[in-house]
Enzyme design. Sequence first.
Site, short mmCIF file in Angstrom:
data_model
loop_
_atom_site.label_atom_id
_atom_site.label_comp_id
_atom_site.label_asym_id
_atom_site.label_seq_id
_atom_site.Cartn_x
_atom_site.Cartn_y
_atom_site.Cartn_z
CG ASP A 8 -1.95 1.13 1.14
OD1 ASP A 8 -2.73 1.16 0.18
OD2 ASP A 8 -1.96 1.99 2.04
CD GLU A 10 -1.98 6.33 2.91
OE1 GLU A 10 -2.60 7.28 2.38
OE2 GLU A 10 -2.52 5.27 3.24
CG ASP A 53 -9.82 17.31 -0.07
OD1 ASP A 53 -10.12 17.99 0.94
OD2 ASP A 53 -10.38 17.44 -1.17
CG HIS A 58 -1.53 11.21 4.10
ND1 HIS A 58 -0.88 12.28 4.67
CD2 HIS A 58 -1.65 11.51 2.78
CE1 HIS A 58 -0.60 13.19 3.75
NE2 HIS A 58 -1.08 12.75 2.59
CG HIS A 153 -6.66 5.88 4.95
ND1 HIS A 153 -7.09 4.96 4.02
CD2 HIS A 153 -7.78 6.40 5.50
CE1 HIS A 153 -8.41 4.94 4.01
NE2 HIS A 153 -8.85 5.81 4.90
CG ASP A 158 -4.45 1.47 5.13
OD1 ASP A 158 -4.84 1.39 6.31
OD2 ASP A 158 -4.74 2.41 4.38
#
Length: 235
Positions: A8, A10, A53, A58, A153, A158
Amino acid sequence: MSRQIVLDTETTGLSAENGDRVIELGCVELFNRKLTGNDLHIYFNPERESHEDALKVHGLTTDFLRDKPKFGTLANDIVEYLRDAELIIHNAAFDVGFLNKEFERAGLPPLRTFVSEVTDTLAMAKQVYPGKRNSLDALCDRFGVDRSNRTFHGAKLDAQLLADVYINLTRGQDALLIDVAAAEPVQGTAVVSVDLSQFELPVIMAAEHELTAHEAVLAQLDKSSGGRTLFRENG
């Protein structure tokens, strides 16, 4: 033997093509569907601000990332870690697109040239649960995976959650590979072979009233379907 990397990322925003960057990479290694502990977790200095946003998602601020390494300085190490593995990614197109752009900046080839396969768990979940919510959060809830520590997140967290979801999503597949003919009896049990040729097996014909009832059912099916049933066509 199968080496899989649950991965994963970010990012600073949603568009790699418009200059957004990877700021965190989280990888969890599975070998024969078991966690190995040989994981990878890196924060990167993206040399740019995160969109508002994205920051809400994160929580990785510019100040926190300022002293972190740039992706290009570790790109070769990342390639070697991922090499020949199957990647397990939720909504793979997003992460693969960002990683390919980072590798391109570092003068390296795209992911698919050095990994064995990319498996998208979002696509898998949509096939198994069509019409339902299939976000990582929704799948965690569906499979009872604990995500109580997930305030923001995070790529590593994740990836850990996704590893658990993936095992649940594919549970039972290994059973299809079992060779029943080669299975050995459990110790202490006896396997008895019976020759059925010694028995005269009776043939029981349907009675007249049973045939009449069966014909009535077929007639009703003909009426409901607007034509002859497949049983009549193939019988």
